[in-house]
Design a protein around this motif. Structure first.
Motif, PDB file in Angstrom:
ATOM      1  N   GLN A 129       0.822  -1.205   0.000  1.00 24.22           N
ATOM      2  CA  GLN A 129       0.000   0.000   0.000  1.00 24.22           C
ATOM      3  C   GLN A 129       0.858   1.257   0.000  1.00 24.22           C
ATOM      4  O   GLN A 129       0.529   2.257  -0.655  1.00 24.22           O
ATOM      5  CB  GLN A 129      -0.940  -0.016   1.202  1.00 24.22           C
ATOM      6  CG  GLN A 129      -1.995  -1.101   1.153  1.00 24.22           C
ATOM      7  CD  GLN A 129      -2.785  -1.095  -0.156  1.00 24.22           C
ATOM      8  OE1 GLN A 129      -3.252  -0.042  -0.608  1.00 24.22           O
ATOM      9  NE2 GLN A 129      -2.914  -2.262  -0.778  1.00 24.22           N
ATOM     10  N   LEU A 130       1.986   1.211   0.711  1.00 17.39           N
ATOM     11  CA  LEU A 130       2.899   2.357   0.715  1.00 17.39           C
ATOM     12  C   LEU A 130       3.503   2.558  -0.671  1.00 17.39           C
ATOM     13  O   LEU A 130       3.656   3.702  -1.131  1.00 17.39           O
ATOM     14  CB  LEU A 130       3.997   2.135   1.756  1.00 17.39           C
ATOM     15  CG  LEU A 130       5.030   3.248   1.912  1.00 17.39           C
ATOM     16  CD1 LEU A 130       4.372   4.583   2.232  1.00 17.39           C
ATOM     17  CD2 LEU A 130       6.048   2.883   2.990  1.00 17.39           C
ATOM     18  N   LEU A 131       3.835   1.468  -1.348  1.00 22.38           N
ATOM     19  CA  LEU A 131       4.365   1.565  -2.710  1.00 22.38           C
ATOM     20  C   LEU A 131       3.339   2.211  -3.637  1.00 22.38           C
ATOM     21  O   LEU A 131       3.678   3.114  -4.419  1.00 22.38           O
ATOM     22  CB  LEU A 131       4.737   0.175  -3.225  1.00 22.38           C
ATOM     23  CG  LEU A 131       5.127   0.098  -4.707  1.00 22.38           C
ATOM     24  CD1 LEU A 131       6.433   0.837  -4.972  1.00 22.38           C
ATOM     25  CD2 LEU A 131       5.236  -1.361  -5.166  1.00 22.38           C
ATOM     26  N   PHE A 132       2.084   1.772  -3.559  1.00 25.00           N
ATOM     27  CA  PHE A 132       1.043   2.348  -4.412  1.00 25.00           C
ATOM     28  C   PHE A 132       0.819   3.824  -4.078  1.00 25.00           C
ATOM     29  O   PHE A 132       0.610   4.649  -4.979  1.00 25.00           O
ATOM     30  CB  PHE A 132      -0.257   1.562  -4.272  1.00 25.00           C
ATOM     31  CG  PHE A 132      -0.223   0.192  -4.909  1.00 25.00           C
ATOM     32  CD1 PHE A 132       0.639  -0.082  -5.959  1.00 25.00           C
ATOM     33  CD2 PHE A 132      -1.053  -0.819  -4.464  1.00 25.00           C
ATOM     34  CE1 PHE A 132       0.679  -1.340  -6.553  1.00 25.00           C
ATOM     35  CE2 PHE A 132      -1.032  -2.085  -5.051  1.00 25.00           C
ATOM     36  CZ  PHE A 132      -0.159  -2.343  -6.092  1.00 25.00           C
ATOM     37  N   ASP A 133       0.868   4.174  -2.782  1.00 22.66           N
ATOM     38  CA  ASP A 133       0.748   5.589  -2.402  1.00 22.66           C
ATOM     39  C   ASP A 133       1.880   6.403  -3.004  1.00 22.66           C
ATOM     40  O   ASP A 133       1.677   7.535  -3.479  1.00 22.66           O
ATOM     41  CB  ASP A 133       0.771   5.727  -0.878  1.00 22.66           C
ATOM     42  CG  ASP A 133      -0.518   5.262  -0.222  1.00 22.66           C
ATOM     43  OD1 ASP A 133      -1.533   5.119  -0.934  1.00 22.66           O
ATOM     44  OD2 ASP A 133      -0.499   5.021   1.005  1.00 22.66           O
ATOM     45  N   ALA A 134       3.089   5.840  -2.997  1.00 20.68           N
ATOM     46  CA  ALA A 134       4.240   6.540  -3.561  1.00 20.68           C
ATOM     47  C   ALA A 134       4.077   6.737  -5.062  1.00 20.68           C
ATOM     48  O   ALA A 134       4.363   7.818  -5.596  1.00 20.68           O
ATOM     49  CB  ALA A 134       5.524   5.763  -3.272  1.00 20.68           C
ATOM     50  N   LEU A 135       3.608   5.713  -5.763  1.00 20.18           N
ATOM     51  CA  LEU A 135       3.424   5.826  -7.211  1.00 20.18           C
ATOM     52  C   LEU A 135       2.378   6.885  -7.561  1.00 20.18           C
ATOM     53  O   LEU A 135       2.495   7.578  -8.577  1.00 20.18           O
ATOM     54  CB  LEU A 135       3.010   4.472  -7.787  1.00 20.18           C
ATOM     55  CG  LEU A 135       4.090   3.384  -7.788  1.00 20.18           C
ATOM     56  CD1 LEU A 135       3.486   2.027  -8.119  1.00 20.18           C
ATOM     57  CD2 LEU A 135       5.202   3.722  -8.773  1.00 20.18           C
ATOM     58  N   LYS A 136       1.372   7.028  -6.703  1.00 18.08           N
ATOM     59  CA  LYS A 136       0.326   8.015  -6.963  1.00 18.08           C
ATOM     60  C   LYS A 136       0.777   9.440  -6.636  1.00 18.08           C
ATOM     61  O   LYS A 136       0.361  10.390  -7.299  1.00 18.08           O
ATOM     62  CB  LYS A 136      -0.928   7.678  -6.140  1.00 18.08           C
ATOM     63  CG  LYS A 136      -1.654   6.435  -6.618  1.00 18.08           C
ATOM     64  CD  LYS A 136      -2.980   6.235  -5.897  1.00 18.08           C
ATOM     65  CE  LYS A 136      -2.794   5.790  -4.473  1.00 18.08           C
ATOM     66  NZ  LYS A 136      -4.090   5.483  -3.812  1.00 18.08           N
ATOM     67  N   ASN A 137       1.634   9.594  -5.626  1.00 15.22           N
ATOM     68  CA  ASN A 137       1.915  10.932  -5.094  1.00 15.22           C
ATOM     69  C   ASN A 137       3.356  11.390  -5.223  1.00 15.22           C
ATOM     70  O   ASN A 137       3.677  12.508  -4.816  1.00 15.22           O
ATOM     71  CB  ASN A 137       1.531  10.969  -3.611  1.00 15.22           C
ATOM     72  CG  ASN A 137       0.061  10.688  -3.394  1.00 15.22           C
ATOM     73  OD1 ASN A 137      -0.795  11.383  -3.932  1.00 15.22           O
ATOM     74  ND2 ASN A 137      -0.252   9.658  -2.613  1.00 15.22           N
ATOM     75  N   MET A 138       4.251  10.558  -5.779  1.00 14.22           N
ATOM     76  CA  MET A 138       5.676  10.883  -5.728  1.00 14.22           C
ATOM     77  C   MET A 138       6.034  12.167  -6.476  1.00 14.22           C
ATOM     78  O   MET A 138       6.958  12.881  -6.081  1.00 14.22           O
ATOM     79  CB  MET A 138       6.498   9.718  -6.277  1.00 14.22           C
ATOM     80  CG  MET A 138       6.205   9.340  -7.696  1.00 14.22           C
ATOM     81  SD  MET A 138       7.092   7.822  -8.141  1.00 14.22           S
ATOM     82  CE  MET A 138       6.579   7.625  -9.862  1.00 14.22           C
ATOM     83  N   PHE A 139       5.313  12.486  -7.546  1.00 13.91           N
ATOM     84  CA  PHE A 139       5.651  13.698  -8.295  1.00 13.91           C
ATOM     85  C   PHE A 139       5.219  14.961  -7.551  1.00 13.91           C
ATOM     86  O   PHE A 139       5.738  16.040  -7.831  1.00 13.91           O
ATOM     87  CB  PHE A 139       5.007  13.661  -9.682  1.00 13.91           C
ATOM     88  CG  PHE A 139       5.515  12.554 -10.558  1.00 13.91           C
ATOM     89  CD1 PHE A 139       6.841  12.507 -10.958  1.00 13.91           C
ATOM     90  CD2 PHE A 139       4.671  11.535 -10.981  1.00 13.91           C
ATOM     91  CE1 PHE A 139       7.315  11.480 -11.762  1.00 13.91           C
ATOM     92  CE2 PHE A 139       5.129  10.502 -11.783  1.00 13.91           C
ATOM     93  CZ  PHE A 139       6.459  10.481 -12.170  1.00 13.91           C
TER      94      PHE A 139
END
Length: 316
Positions: A221-231
């Motif tokens: 879930q943290l990985l998916f959050d990062a992919l959504k918000n990293m930019f």
């Protein structure tokens, strides 16, 4: 924490406006391109860097969510943490890059320590044999290079700086090149941008390799959050406006998977938006203007006769 038991494949769709998503140091920091097709490229290393940065911001200093590969870090010092935890201050066998071949149990403890404490080791894996040897791990999460869906045209923009670097430069500017000119202390520079580009990267998450590193549902879930918000936390003048536009995840029913990844990715259709109808990019439509916004495209998924045992999750 529960280790994941399902295989996942995902497609990350992101765009850039008036920025350089990934400069090539071997080409004067020009945006990376495939020279045969002129399609833009963004390396997996660049994307993983942004994921690491997001995780560090979101879970900074939390136990189990430290970052192994971070800017300015000395990797041997981090490897030494494992030896200190397992052996106390005895690092003799850790020097010179060799584990004790007669003590496989201790070697596994060192590697397990690194997986337990560093999110990116648990996620992406790492080679941790740089002097102080903690072994190496193949991570469950792997990513491809991102590629633009259409050719890009990098632009070279000239910029100026009004301030001088030092007194000598200021004096030279005040004197000018000759009696009839003054340079106003301006220093010329260049930056490279892509006016607009839509990119797609593919990712793969193996439940079998997750068993070896302890990659958990919480990590997922943290990985998916990062992919959504990293930019959102990677803003700079150089990169312009970048955003995750789509995150499409294929969840398999079991650890080995129910369909090949390439078949699933082929179900994602990206085409030009013409009167709210999707048109293939390679159809060579007349009078088609270059894309300058995400609204110029349509992203669709062909769900007809979709492979059994695979669930489609559109997280964005």
């Amino acid at each position: 924490m529960t280790v994941i038991t399902n295989r996942y494949d995902f497609a990350l769709v992101f765009d850039v406006v008036n920025g350089n998503p990934n400069g090539d140091p071997d080409a004067g920091n020009l945006p990376r391109v495939d020279p045969e097709t002129n399609r833009g490229l963004v390396t997996d290393v660049s994307l993983k860097r942004k994921i690491r940065n997001y995780v560090d911001l979101a879970r900074h200093a939390e136990e189990g969510f430290h970052i192994y590969v971070e800017e300015g870090a000395i990797l041997n010092n981090k490897n030494r943490e494992a030896y200190t935890a397992i052996r106390g201050d005895d690092l003799k066998s850790g020097k010179g890059g060799k584990l004790n071949p007669e003590n496989d149990g201790e070697a596994k403890k060192l590697t397990d320590f690194m997986c337990r404490n560093f999110f990116d080791v648990r996620c992406f894996g790492a080679v941790m044999a740089t002097g102080v040897n903690c072994g190496q791990v193949k991570g469950p999460v792997q990513m491809s290079f991102a590629r633009s869906v259409e050719p890009i045209l990098p632009l070279e923009i000239t910029i100026t700086r009004m301030a001088a670097t030092n007194e000598a430069e200021k004096k030279k500017g005040a004197e000018g090149d000759d009696s009839n000119s003054r340079s106003d202390n301006r220093t010329m520079g260049r930056k490279y941008i892509v006016p607009y580009g839509l990119y797609v990267a593919h990712g793969f998450i193996s439940a079998k390799f997750a068993e070896r590193t302890g990659f958990s549902e919480q990590d997922l879930q943290l990985l998916f959050d990062a992919l959504k918000n990293m930019f959102e936390h990677d803003r700079s003048a150089a990169r312009g406006e970048m955003a995750t536009r789509k995150l499409i995840v294929f969840k398999h029913e079991n650890a080995l998977g129910n369909a090949p990844a390439h078949i699933l990715f082929d179900r994602i259709k990206i085409g030009r938006n013409i009167d709210n109808q999707i048109h293939p990019i390679d159809s060579r439509l007349d009078n088609l203007l270059p894309a300058r916004a995400f609204s110029d495209y349509i992203v669709d998924i062909d769900r007809e006769n979709f492979p059994a045992g695979v669930e489609i999750l559109e997280l964005i």
